[in-house]
Scaffold this active site. Structure first.
Site, PDB file in Angstrom:
ATOM      1  N   ARG A   1     -22.586  19.342  -9.981  1.00 22.36           N
ATOM      2  CA  ARG A   1     -22.108  18.099  -9.357  1.00 22.36           C
ATOM      3  C   ARG A   1     -21.356  17.256 -10.392  1.00 22.36           C
ATOM      4  NH1 ARG A   1     -25.306  13.812  -8.966  1.00 22.36           N
ATOM      5  NH2 ARG A   1     -27.142  14.952  -8.304  1.00 22.36           N
TER       6      ARG A   1
ATOM      7  N   TYR B   1      -0.814   6.991   3.460  1.00 29.18           N
ATOM      8  CA  TYR B   1      -1.412   8.100   4.217  1.00 29.18           C
ATOM      9  C   TYR B   1      -2.469   7.557   5.188  1.00 29.18           C
ATOM     10  CZ  TYR B   1      -4.188  12.265   5.102  1.00 29.18           C
ATOM     11  OH  TYR B   1      -4.882  13.272   5.709  1.00 29.18           O
TER      12      TYR B   1
ATOM     13  N   ASP C   1      -0.102   7.786  -5.371  1.00 28.73           N
ATOM     14  CA  ASP C   1      -0.411   9.037  -4.683  1.00 28.73           C
ATOM     15  C   ASP C   1       0.843   9.903  -4.770  1.00 28.73           C
ATOM     16  OD1 ASP C   1      -0.731  11.108  -2.821  1.00 28.73           O
ATOM     17  OD2 ASP C   1      -1.937   9.894  -1.460  1.00 28.73           O
TER      18      ASP C   1
ATOM     19  N   LYS D   1      -2.788  20.206  -0.389  1.00 33.66           N
ATOM     20  CA  LYS D   1      -1.414  20.361   0.081  1.00 33.66           C
ATOM     21  C   LYS D   1      -0.642  21.294  -0.860  1.00 33.66           C
ATOM     22  CE  LYS D   1      -2.820  17.371   3.113  1.00 33.66           C
ATOM     23  NZ  LYS D   1      -2.625  15.947   2.961  1.00 33.66           N
TER      24      LYS D   1
HETATM   25  C1  LIG Z   1      -3.494  14.900   2.928  1.00 30.68           C
HETATM   26  C2  LIG Z   1      -3.247  13.695   2.112  1.00 30.68           C
HETATM   27  C3  LIG Z   1      -4.304  12.963   1.575  1.00 30.68           C
HETATM   28  C4  LIG Z   1      -5.762  13.315   1.852  1.00 30.68           C
HETATM   29  O1  LIG Z   1      -6.085  14.570   1.366  1.00 30.68           O
HETATM   30  P1  LIG Z   1      -7.247  15.515   2.001  1.00 30.68           P
HETATM   31  O2  LIG Z   1      -7.273  16.661   1.044  1.00 30.68           O
HETATM   32  O3  LIG Z   1      -6.815  15.871   3.374  1.00 30.68           O
HETATM   33  O4  LIG Z   1      -8.502  14.726   2.005  1.00 30.68           O
HETATM   34  C5  LIG Z   1      -4.002  11.851   0.801  1.00 30.68           C
HETATM   35  N1  LIG Z   1      -2.722  11.477   0.574  1.00 30.68           N
HETATM   36  C6  LIG Z   1      -1.679  12.161   1.089  1.00 30.68           C
HETATM   37  C7  LIG Z   1      -0.296  11.699   0.806  1.00 30.68           C
HETATM   38  C8  LIG Z   1      -1.890  13.286   1.867  1.00 30.68           C
HETATM   39  O5  LIG Z   1      -0.856  13.950   2.383  1.00 30.68           O
END
Ligand SMILES: *Cc1c(COP(=O)(O)O)cnc(C)c1O
Length: 393
Positions: free
Chosen positions: A59, A112, A184, A209
């Site tokens: 963890r 997001y 982000d 992603k």
């Molecule tokens: C998908 C996404 C997230 C969240 O990510 P998860 O892995 O689905 O929790 C955050 N920011 C952006 C820009 C995203 O495309």
């Protein structure tokens, strides 16, 4: 190994892989071990208190997970990195670490969907004051930062209308105000954009992603200033949203081809955006690589490629969108983005499903908008596929 002069394709393959692995393995072993044993109790104690390198409990830290973190640290030119079970865990752990009751955070309306939920529903429960500005209103963002805030949280390009923020300008403003900036960088990836080189304090990603890139593993990461990353790590190891070794392995494997994939996806997306912007059945194309994009010049300054995601709106109504989507052959009609296979969907049913039509309209999201995340297929085939699907409506 010193990666200060290597390019990202090389770093993506070798970073984090400099130690000899067990049995001379040439690829990082998956340490599916919850706990790590010590015969020498003094060594155990020294590892536990951080005086010596060594893992205690997965963890907190895990050797496979550490390889993933090191790759991302190097790719984002950061002092430190720590990982999470999902991208949203990265977002929420970071915000809940840095913000306390009475603090103020400034961000944009187009963040997001999940992030925006944290801003609207969850931080206010802890008496954090949230100010969400019009996404590309730089004057408003600057004046809100100057009024005083603990954190400035940015995203560029945004989802799903691919708006671009002038990161250098906003980060400098935050620096002068003593505000921590978080970016982000999920849509751009470190191949196309490095916010830390523009002085951002923290960069975060949904590794689910482009980083993993195959839609087969979830994860999140933050990279940036050591003392901030450590603070977030201390919260995450207790909060428990830790990345598993199994998922870390898929992410490591994905990152090795990150540069190859992103260069191809940049190319595909630009070709498709150019093609669609001339198509009679298309109303508008949203892609920062197009000269017609309102912030194309800023995008050129801060990005080396414009990414694999584009948006476009169809002429007509939602019935046309439904027909068009079902006519596509080489695209999964699915949520998410950044995979080797093309993923397509309307924000109305994916990222902005929780909003009303009026709320979407306020964000400038037309009901006929389609988000298209190009895979690594050949552009010719994707263009033909789009052309056919449009011809059939
Ligand atoms: C998908 C996404 C997230 C969240 O990510 P998860 O892995 O689905 O929790 C955050 N920011 C952006 C820009 C995203 O495309």
């Amino acid at each position: 190994m010193d990666f200060s002069k290597t390019k990202s394709g090389t770093a993506a393959v070798w970073a984090g892989e400099v130690k000899p692995f067990a049995e001379g393995a040439t690829t990082p072993p998956v340490f599916n071990s919850v706990t790590f044993a010590y015969d020498n109790i003094d060594d155990w104690f020294d590892s536990a208190v951080g005086k010596k390198e060594g893992h205690i409990y997965s963890r907190n830290t895990n050797p496979t997970v550490a390889v993933f973190e090191e790759k991302m640290r190097v790719l984002e030119h950061a002092e430190a990195a720590t990982s999470f079970a999902t991208g949203m865990a990265a977002v929420s752990n970071t915000l809940f670490t840095l913000l306390s009751p009475g603090d103020r955070v400034v961000s944009i309306k187009d963040s997001y969907g999940g992030t925006s939920k944290i801003f609207m529903d969850h931080l206010p429960r802890f008496n954090v004051d949230v100010m969400l500005c019009e996404t590309t209103d730089h004057e408003q963002l600057e004046s809100e930062v100057q009024k005083g805030c603990k954190v400035l949280y940015l995203e560029s390009p945004t989802n799903p209308t691919l708006k671009i923020l002038d990161l250098h300008r906003l980060i400098q403003c935050a620096k002068e105000a003593g505000t921590v900036t978080i970016v982000d960088n999920t849509f751009a990836t470190p191949i196309n954009q490095n916010p830390i080189l523009l002085d951002a304090d923290l960069v975060l990603h949904s590794a689910t992603k482009f980083l993993g890139g195959h839609s087969d593993a979830m994860g999140g990461i933050i990279c940036g200033r050591k003392e901030l990353v450590e603070e977030v790590f201390r919260y995450r190891e207790i909060n428990g949203a830790s990345l598993s070794a199994a998922a870390a392995y898929y992410l490591i494997r994905g990152i090795k081809t990150l540069e190859l994939r992103i260069l191809r996806q940049n190319e595909n997306a630009l070709k498709i955006a150019q093609f669609l912007s001339k198509h009679p059945k298309i109303d508008e194309v949203y892609y920062p690589g197009l000269e017609s994009h309102p912030a194309h010049t800023i995008a050129r300054q801060q990005m080396t490629g414009f990414g694999g995601v584009l948006g476009f709106s169809l002429k007509g109504g939602f019935d046309e969108v439904k027909a068009f989507l079902t006519n596509l052959q080489f695209a999964h009609r699915a949520a998410s983005l950044g995979s080797v296979s093309t993923l397509v969907g309307p924000p109305k049913t994916t990222s902005h499903v929780e909003m009303t039509e009026a709320q979407r309209k306020k964000l400038g999201i037309p009901e006929t908008l389609v988000r298209y995340s190009t895979g690594i297929e050949n552009a010719e085939d994707l263009l033909n596929d789009l052309d056919n699907a449009l011809a059939m409506i």
